[in-house]
Design a protein around this motif. Structure first.
Motif, PDB file in Angstrom:
ATOM      1  N   ASP A  51      66.953  32.319  79.478  1.00 17.42           N
ATOM      2  CA  ASP A  51      65.792  33.017  78.918  1.00 17.42           C
ATOM      3  C   ASP A  51      64.888  32.079  78.128  1.00 17.42           C
ATOM      4  O   ASP A  51      65.319  31.031  77.646  1.00 17.42           O
ATOM      5  CB  ASP A  51      66.263  34.174  78.034  1.00 17.42           C
ATOM      6  N   LEU A 111      63.399  32.318  75.184  1.00 15.23           N
ATOM      7  CA  LEU A 111      63.650  32.065  73.760  1.00 15.23           C
ATOM      8  C   LEU A 111      64.754  31.022  73.579  1.00 15.23           C
ATOM      9  O   LEU A 111      64.654  30.140  72.721  1.00 15.23           O
ATOM     10  CB  LEU A 111      64.005  33.378  73.035  1.00 15.23           C
ATOM     11  N   THR A 112      65.790  31.122  74.409  1.00 14.96           N
ATOM     12  CA  THR A 112      66.851  30.108  74.359  1.00 14.96           C
ATOM     13  C   THR A 112      66.278  28.731  74.644  1.00 14.96           C
ATOM     14  O   THR A 112      66.581  27.754  73.939  1.00 14.96           O
ATOM     15  CB  THR A 112      67.967  30.447  75.383  1.00 14.96           C
ATOM     16  N   LEU A 148      72.231  33.657  73.055  1.00 16.09           N
ATOM     17  CA  LEU A 148      71.240  34.734  72.879  1.00 16.09           C
ATOM     18  C   LEU A 148      71.280  35.720  74.040  1.00 16.09           C
ATOM     19  O   LEU A 148      71.130  36.919  73.857  1.00 16.09           O
ATOM     20  CB  LEU A 148      69.825  34.141  72.777  1.00 16.09           C
ATOM     21  N   LYS A 149      71.463  35.208  75.256  1.00 16.49           N
ATOM     22  CA  LYS A 149      71.465  36.074  76.438  1.00 16.49           C
ATOM     23  C   LYS A 149      72.866  36.492  76.859  1.00 16.49           C
ATOM     24  O   LYS A 149      73.073  37.621  77.282  1.00 16.49           O
ATOM     25  CB  LYS A 149      70.779  35.340  77.593  1.00 16.49           C
ATOM     26  N   GLU A 152      63.193  27.707  74.277  1.00 16.22           N
ATOM     27  CA  GLU A 152      62.278  27.284  73.208  1.00 16.22           C
ATOM     28  C   GLU A 152      63.060  26.733  72.012  1.00 16.22           C
ATOM     29  O   GLU A 152      62.728  25.669  71.477  1.00 16.22           O
ATOM     30  CB  GLU A 152      61.410  28.474  72.785  1.00 16.22           C
ATOM     31  N   ILE A 153      64.118  27.436  71.628  1.00 16.47           N
ATOM     32  CA  ILE A 153      64.915  27.000  70.474  1.00 16.47           C
ATOM     33  C   ILE A 153      65.760  25.773  70.840  1.00 16.47           C
ATOM     34  O   ILE A 153      65.870  24.824  70.051  1.00 16.47           O
ATOM     35  CB  ILE A 153      65.813  28.163  69.977  1.00 16.47           C
ATOM     36  N   ASN A 193      59.806  29.757  80.059  1.00 14.04           N
ATOM     37  CA  ASN A 193      60.303  30.915  80.816  1.00 14.04           C
ATOM     38  C   ASN A 193      60.573  30.584  82.287  1.00 14.04           C
ATOM     39  O   ASN A 193      60.905  31.464  83.069  1.00 14.04           O
ATOM     40  CB  ASN A 193      59.324  32.087  80.720  1.00 14.04           C
TER      41      ASN A 193
END
Ligand code: MN3
Length: 238
Positions: free
Chosen positions: A59, A61-62, A211-212, A64-65, A52
């Protein structure tokens, strides 16, 4: 921060002096743990910040993936191809400079691995008015101004059709240039239309921002300037 940087510089200088130039493997290892200008090897290094840390530009999550799935897969598939094609001990830039002699699998995944390792190291937590220091006069001279540089680089990133990367490179004559490559190709590769050493790269694959930002690639590029780690970029300049 200043103290830490000085300590790192001291360790790097000491390590470099101690091992000389012959034992590049040991020298590289010292760099890999102690310098922002990490020499990229064949392993995926730990992300140098939390998932983060780059918010709101990128973001969690982006990240992390992107790091944990996409980039990790390039590293894994590169290792498979290196083994299958019996690539011995060869420094990464030399592999890329000869990539046309190897399979498409190795080209895609060695490129993917290298590009992402460089990308992670080229970012940090967002800063207002984020700008280079030692690189600034060179960017001014080459592109007219820092804003003009950012515009040209952003245009290269926006204009890359489909998946790929935008780059700031240092060419063999020492000058800087902006270029872009498709897929996971890289300006160090012998197949690259415009060659040079990457100083800064921007991933414009949709997995880097969808994603964002969904289809709004330009918004991702604009936000990304706040997280560029200019110290790391400047350390790559020869
Ligand atoms: Mn990517």
């Amino acid at each position: 921060m200043q103290k830490d940087t000085t300590r790192r510089s001291f360790i790097i200088q000491s390590a470099t002096l101690a091992v000389g130039t012959a034992l590049t493997g040991i020298s590289n290892k010292a760099f890999a743990t102690e310098n922002t200008n990490t020499i990229i090897g064949y392993e995926q290094l730990p992300l140098p910040y939390a998932f983060n840390a780059l918010e709101p530009a990128i973001d969690a999550l982006t990240m992390e993936i992107h790091y944990g799935k996409h980039a990790a897969a390039y590293t894994k598939n590169m290792a498979e191809a290196l083994a299958a094609e019996k690539v011995g001990s060869i420094a990464f830039p030399n592999l890329l400079a000869n990539i046309s002699k190897f399979s498409t699998k190795l080209r895609n995944n060695a490129g993917g691995h290298y590009n992402h390792e460089l990308f992670w190291q080229s970012m940090q937590a967002p800063k207002d008015n984020n700008a280079p220091t030692s690189l600034l006069p060179i960017l001014n001279k080459t592109f007219g101004s820092f804003d003009a540089f950012k515009t040209q680089f952003s245009d290269a990133a926006k204009g890359r059709f489909g998946s790929g990367w935008a780059w700031l490179i240092q060419q063999v004559d020492g000058t800087l240039a902006i270029t872009s490559t498709a897929n996971q190709d890289n300006p160090l590769m012998d197949i690259a239309p415009q060659k040079g050493t990457p100083l800064l790269g921007l991933d414009v694959w949709e997995h880097a921002y969808y994603l964002k930002y969904q289809n709004k690639r330009a918004d991702y590029i604009n936000a990304w300037w706040s997280v560029v780690n200019w110290k790391a970029v400047e350390a790559r300049l020869k």
